[in-house]
Scaffold this motif. Structure first.
Motif, short mmCIF file in Angstrom:
data_model
loop_
_atom_site.label_atom_id
_atom_site.label_comp_id
_atom_site.label_asym_id
_atom_site.label_seq_id
_atom_site.Cartn_x
_atom_site.Cartn_y
_atom_site.Cartn_z
N ASN A 134 -12.30 9.75 38.80
CA ASN A 134 -12.23 9.29 40.20
C ASN A 134 -10.87 8.70 40.57
O ASN A 134 -10.79 7.74 41.34
CB ASN A 134 -13.35 8.26 40.48
CG ASN A 134 -14.74 8.85 40.33
OD1 ASN A 134 -14.97 9.99 40.71
ND2 ASN A 134 -15.66 8.08 39.75
N VAL A 135 -9.84 9.27 39.98
CA VAL A 135 -8.49 8.84 40.35
C VAL A 135 -8.17 9.29 41.78
O VAL A 135 -7.52 8.56 42.54
CB VAL A 135 -7.45 9.41 39.37
CG1 VAL A 135 -6.03 9.08 39.83
CG2 VAL A 135 -7.69 8.84 37.97
N PHE A 136 -8.66 10.48 42.14
CA PHE A 136 -8.45 10.97 43.50
C PHE A 136 -9.52 10.38 44.42
O PHE A 136 -10.70 10.31 44.04
CB PHE A 136 -8.53 12.50 43.53
CG PHE A 136 -7.52 13.20 42.67
CD1 PHE A 136 -6.18 13.21 43.03
CD2 PHE A 136 -7.91 13.82 41.49
CE1 PHE A 136 -5.24 13.85 42.25
CE2 PHE A 136 -6.98 14.46 40.70
CZ PHE A 136 -5.64 14.47 41.07
N PRO A 137 -9.16 9.99 45.62
CA PRO A 137 -10.14 9.41 46.56
C PRO A 137 -11.25 10.41 46.90
O PRO A 137 -10.99 11.61 47.04
CB PRO A 137 -9.30 9.08 47.79
CG PRO A 137 -7.90 8.97 47.29
CD PRO A 137 -7.79 9.95 46.17
N THR A 138 -12.46 9.90 46.99
CA THR A 138 -13.58 10.76 47.39
C THR A 138 -13.39 11.28 48.80
O THR A 138 -13.69 12.45 49.10
CB THR A 138 -14.90 9.99 47.28
OG1 THR A 138 -15.05 9.44 45.97
CG2 THR A 138 -16.10 10.89 47.59
N ASP A 139 -12.88 10.43 49.67
CA ASP A 139 -12.57 10.83 51.05
C ASP A 139 -11.15 11.41 51.06
O ASP A 139 -10.17 10.70 50.82
CB ASP A 139 -12.68 9.62 51.96
CG ASP A 139 -12.40 9.96 53.42
OD1 ASP A 139 -12.25 11.16 53.73
OD2 ASP A 139 -12.31 9.03 54.24
N VAL A 140 -11.05 12.70 51.37
CA VAL A 140 -9.74 13.34 51.34
C VAL A 140 -8.83 12.82 52.45
O VAL A 140 -7.61 13.08 52.42
CB VAL A 140 -9.89 14.87 51.46
CG1 VAL A 140 -10.59 15.42 50.24
CG2 VAL A 140 -10.63 15.25 52.74
N SER A 141 -9.39 12.11 53.42
CA SER A 141 -8.58 11.55 54.50
C SER A 141 -8.07 10.15 54.18
O SER A 141 -7.36 9.54 55.00
CB SER A 141 -9.41 11.50 55.81
OG SER A 141 -9.84 12.79 56.17
N ALA A 142 -8.42 9.65 53.02
CA ALA A 142 -8.04 8.29 52.65
C ALA A 142 -6.56 8.23 52.25
O ALA A 142 -5.87 9.25 52.18
CB ALA A 142 -8.93 7.80 51.52
#
Length: 240
Positions: A25-33
């Motif tokens: 979960n290094v990448f944000p779940t919300d791609v707009s974050a």
């Protein structure tokens, strides 16, 4: 373990770091974050390379007002980069995303809204005699003008190199021929010199002999005149 970057890449260490980041979960779940704090440094794994940089595409989610043809080209470009069907990433020195990271990227791309009238591009997976020429079909046999122009230019450069190599070879042959010809002329000149040298020396010796004879005659005449004066037998003795 200590490994070089090439060893790590050969073991899949770069892609492994991407997988570890996606699973962790290094990448944000919300791609707009906000992604400014995202990095793939020191990811866990046996072969992961500790310093990994990720290439991103920032795309406006709402493309409904974009020209349908432009929107279709954008969608096709994203698919081509993420799926990499022609393995261009490796060709240009990049490591393609792992299956886990690719799935994450495709899920983010799926949130983009496109115009309702857009006709999406289709990537031809095998040659289709008629369908490959249809609108919005990216054919296996279709090439861009840049690729064609590059091939023409490459052929021209190859021919130019061959012509230059041929001219260089001919020039070297001419120089070698001239050098051999000059050596032949020098040999002939030396032979002519050797043939004429005795004649020249004979002429010089003859001139020196004649000159010596003239000097001897003059000396003899001077001596005879001096003796006649002393004896009074000279025809000029009684003249005043």
């Amino acid at each position: 373990k200590t490994r070089t970057s090439k060893e790590s890449i050969a073991l899949g260490g770069v892609a492994e770091a991407g997988t570890a980041a996606a699973n962790g979960n290094v990448f944000p779940t919300d791609v707009s974050a906000d992604w400014s704090s995202v990095n793939l440094y020191d990811m866990p794994g046996d072969s992961t390379w500790p310093i990994i940089l990720v290439s991103y595409m920032y795309v406006k989610k709402d493309q409904t007002q974009t020209n349908p043809k432009t929107a279709a080209a954008l969608q096709a470009f994203i698919s081509m980069v993420v799926n990499d069907p022609d393995a261009l990433a490796m060709e240009f020195g990049f490591t393609p995303p792992s299956t886990t990271l690719k799935a994450l990227s495709l899920r983010a791309a799926g949130e983009i809204s496109y115009p309702s009238s857009m006709q999406a591009f289709i990537f031809e997976s095998s040659a289709n005699a008629y369908g490959g020429m249809a609108t919005n079909v990216i054919s296996l046999k279709r090439h861009s003008y840049d690729i064609y122009d590059s091939s023409v230019m490459q052929d021209a450069v190859t021919k130019l190199k061959e012509s230059l190599s041929s001219l260089t070879s001919e020039d070297d042959h001419d120089h070698a021929h001239e050098h051999a010809h000059e050596q032949g002329d020098d040999h002939e000149h030396m032979s002519d010199y050797n043939d004429t040298l005795p004649v020249v020396l004979s002429v010089v010796a003859l001139v020196i002999s004649l000159f010596s004879g003239c000097l001897g005659c003059l000396a003899f005449r001077a001596a005879s005149k001096s003796r006649a004066l002393n004896d009074g037998s000279s025809p000029y003795a009684g003249r005043a």
